[in-house]
Scaffold this motif. Structure first.
Motif, PDB file in Angstrom:
ATOM      1  N   SER A 194      -4.275  -1.975  -5.033  1.00 42.12           N
ATOM      2  CA  SER A 194      -4.502  -2.536  -6.368  1.00 42.12           C
ATOM      3  C   SER A 194      -5.281  -1.566  -7.277  1.00 42.12           C
ATOM      4  O   SER A 194      -5.662  -1.929  -8.367  1.00 42.12           O
ATOM      5  N   ILE A 206      -5.604  -3.347   0.779  1.00 43.06           N
ATOM      6  CA  ILE A 206      -5.385  -4.196  -0.400  1.00 43.06           C
ATOM      7  C   ILE A 206      -6.064  -3.594  -1.622  1.00 43.06           C
ATOM      8  O   ILE A 206      -5.475  -3.526  -2.707  1.00 43.06           O
ATOM      9  N   ALA A 207      -7.309  -3.147  -1.453  1.00 42.01           N
ATOM     10  CA  ALA A 207      -8.045  -2.551  -2.568  1.00 42.01           C
ATOM     11  C   ALA A 207      -7.355  -1.292  -3.081  1.00 42.01           C
ATOM     12  O   ALA A 207      -7.191  -1.118  -4.292  1.00 42.01           O
ATOM     13  N   GLU A 208      -6.957  -0.423  -2.176  1.00 38.33           N
ATOM     14  CA  GLU A 208      -6.292   0.820  -2.595  1.00 38.33           C
ATOM     15  C   GLU A 208      -4.941   0.530  -3.241  1.00 38.33           C
ATOM     16  O   GLU A 208      -4.544   1.218  -4.179  1.00 38.33           O
ATOM     17  N   TRP A 258       0.828  -1.206   0.000  1.00 36.03           N
ATOM     18  CA  TRP A 258       0.000   0.000   0.000  1.00 36.03           C
ATOM     19  C   TRP A 258       0.863   1.257   0.000  1.00 36.03           C
ATOM     20  O   TRP A 258       0.578   2.227  -0.706  1.00 36.03           O
ATOM     21  N   GLN A 310      -8.279  -0.162  -6.592  1.00 35.18           N
ATOM     22  CA  GLN A 310      -9.712  -0.141  -6.335  1.00 35.18           C
ATOM     23  C   GLN A 310      -9.961   0.799  -5.163  1.00 35.18           C
ATOM     24  O   GLN A 310      -9.193   0.825  -4.222  1.00 35.18           O
ATOM     25  N   THR A 311     -11.048   1.531  -5.206  1.00 40.54           N
ATOM     26  CA  THR A 311     -11.314   2.471  -4.111  1.00 40.54           C
ATOM     27  C   THR A 311     -12.632   2.238  -3.421  1.00 40.54           C
ATOM     28  O   THR A 311     -13.005   2.979  -2.522  1.00 40.54           O
ATOM     29  N   ASP A 312     -13.382   1.182  -3.764  1.00 45.83           N
ATOM     30  CA  ASP A 312     -14.694   0.977  -3.181  1.00 45.83           C
ATOM     31  C   ASP A 312     -14.704  -0.005  -2.008  1.00 45.83           C
ATOM     32  O   ASP A 312     -15.752  -0.339  -1.494  1.00 45.83           O
ATOM     33  N   ALA A 313     -13.558  -0.437  -1.517  1.00 46.21           N
ATOM     34  CA  ALA A 313     -13.521  -1.361  -0.367  1.00 46.21           C
ATOM     35  C   ALA A 313     -13.644  -0.573   0.916  1.00 46.21           C
ATOM     36  O   ALA A 313     -13.215   0.559   1.025  1.00 46.21           O
ATOM     37  N   SER A 366      -8.668  -5.136   4.066  1.00 47.37           N
ATOM     38  CA  SER A 366      -9.291  -5.179   2.734  1.00 47.37           C
ATOM     39  C   SER A 366      -9.221  -3.810   2.040  1.00 47.37           C
ATOM     40  O   SER A 366      -9.039  -3.742   0.825  1.00 47.37           O
ATOM     41  N   ARG A 367      -9.337  -2.749   2.800  1.00 44.22           N
ATOM     42  CA  ARG A 367      -9.240  -1.412   2.206  1.00 44.22           C
ATOM     43  C   ARG A 367      -7.819  -1.150   1.705  1.00 44.22           C
ATOM     44  O   ARG A 367      -7.625  -0.609   0.610  1.00 44.22           O
TER      45      ARG A 367
END
Length: 87
Positions: free
Chosen positions: A81, A77-79, A53, A83-86, A74-75
């Motif tokens: 990768s 990991i999402a950020e 991250w 993705q911003t909706d986790a 999870s947030r």
């Protein structure tokens, strides 16, 4: 799952590590505790997630956000990768 006697594991650790006996005893207590036994894995995995991250966020911005905001794995990991909706 194979379970070895506690004494056998302790003896093995005392023979193969350079850790003092007190630290081996602490490790044994931690690994026997249902919650504590997850610590080595969550610490290692958490470091991997945060490191990834921080590569995206940048060290300065990322550390400031870690101190100022609440994050879930999870947030992060999402950020990391893109993705911003986790949550």
């Amino acid at each position: 799952e194979r379970e070895l006697p506690v004494e056998q594991v302790r003896d093995y650790l005392l023979e193969t590590t350079v850790q003092p006996a007190e630290l081996v005893e602490h490790t044994m207590r931690t690994l026997q505790d249902p919650i504590g036994r997850t610590y080595p894995f969550t610490y290692t995995e958490g470091a991997r997630i945060v490191r990834s991250w921080l590569e995206v966020q940048g060290q300065t911005t990322g550390f400031a956000r870690l101190l100022a905001e609440q994050h879930t794995p999870s947030r992060l990991i999402a950020e990391a990768s893109g993705q911003t909706d986790a949550s």
